[in-house]
Enzyme design. Sequence first.
Site, short mmCIF file in Angstrom:
data_model
loop_
_atom_site.label_atom_id
_atom_site.label_comp_id
_atom_site.label_asym_id
_atom_site.label_seq_id
_atom_site.Cartn_x
_atom_site.Cartn_y
_atom_site.Cartn_z
N SER A 45 0.87 -1.17 0.00
CA SER A 45 0.00 0.00 0.00
C SER A 45 0.91 1.22 0.00
O SER A 45 1.75 1.36 0.90
CB SER A 45 -0.88 -0.02 1.25
OG SER A 45 -1.91 0.92 1.13
N GLU A 46 0.77 2.10 -0.99
CA GLU A 46 1.81 3.12 -1.18
C GLU A 46 1.84 4.18 -0.08
O GLU A 46 2.76 4.97 -0.01
CB GLU A 46 1.73 3.75 -2.56
CG GLU A 46 0.48 4.54 -2.86
CD GLU A 46 -0.47 3.77 -3.77
OE1 GLU A 46 -0.48 2.52 -3.70
OE2 GLU A 46 -1.20 4.42 -4.54
#
Lengths: 218, 232
Positions: A45-46
Amino acid sequence: MLDKNGIAKRIAREVKDGSYVNLGIGIPTLVANYIPDGIRVVLQSENGLLGIGPFPLEGEEDADLINAGKQTITTLPGSTFFDSAMSFGMIRAGKVDLTILGAMEVDENGDIANWKIPGKMVKGMGGAMDLVASARNIIVAMQHVNKAGESKLLPKCSLPLTGKRCVKKIVTELAVLDVLPEGGFKLIERAPGVSVEDIKKATAGKLIVEGEIPEMIL
Amino acid sequence: MNKVVKSADEAIEGITDGMILGLGGFGLCGIPENGISALIRKGVKNLTCISNNAGVDDFGIGLMLQTRQVSKMISSYVGENAEFERQLLSGELQVDLIPQGTLATRLLAAGYGMPAIFTPAGVGTEVAEGKEIRRFGDKDYLLEHAFEIDFSLIKAWKGDTQGNLIFRKTSRNFNPLIAMAGKITIAEVEELVPAGELDPDHIHLPGIYVHRIFEGKNYEKRIEQRTVRSRS
């Protein structure tokens, strides 16, 4: 023809055991629900997490634990947190094996547009430009045609680009297509009940059909 | 060395009209709630805000848009905010939309004392317009400059009186980076402890990057998208 979950289910079959995968918002997020048994993947998840877990049980939501779509999530054994520079550092360095994202348009050269409609939608690119510029493998999950019935697989993108020559594979409600390095959409599979003719009609860019095209196995 | 201040109002002393501010957080996660409230009370205007997002209509930086205190936003994603979109389309608000990794790394560069970075993000798109392109190997990269920020406002979970910080879960996001890039950095924490109480091995950001610190109050920690599994 596939629904959104069908598209996600078909893409899940592309995910290899032991890979690190970044899922975009929308259909790509659904892919997590269909990873086949025995395939172990770590979802990135960035906003700063490796190892995205399922949504929390009711009452256990934590405001400090969200995914890139700002949804409450959980961690898994082996999860790690990090800051946004390291998050995009690992993306830029090619450590993330596969990126799955949505698109408004893809063209036969692998260019993608998914962030802006001039004068209408100005939300920003988020991490999409970083992801498409650096991911080793990019699969696009999208509808074959837009709401106005126009093809989203074009000879050339008309909207502002997110990245150039980066899309490798596209999965739509009608078909699986590879974007060839020399240009063109090569038809790989048909969705159940969809004919090659249907796909030709819905594809504005150069479509390459060689031999018998098998129906997808889901 | 006394970094501890009593309140958010004291912490933001010296912030004046027209300054460039950096604000930590991703969406509403890990935003400096107390600092934003103090900026609204102070009424400083014409601010340039560097922040990954712009809050929602009635929370976070969205509150400073309602009061027309922001003249320019530098962000990667500003959806979820109707007032933002309205001010942008009407020309009241200037906005620089930049790729999220570029934003993060331009902050990192500032904190690491590097004037610029090279990144492939945005090559061949309108983001590349007017920028120097350099080829390394067989790939093109854009030259992007480090940010210069007058004041940074960030939020951490725990901090000590020396300004050493520990973040919690995904609320770390941009906070340490915004902190590193500020000429003056203000950290608000949920729990402020005396120096020595935090294990030096567990500190995420050393206090050298933090100039003022205070214990925040009344955190709402609003959730943008509440998604759950049912217990049945």
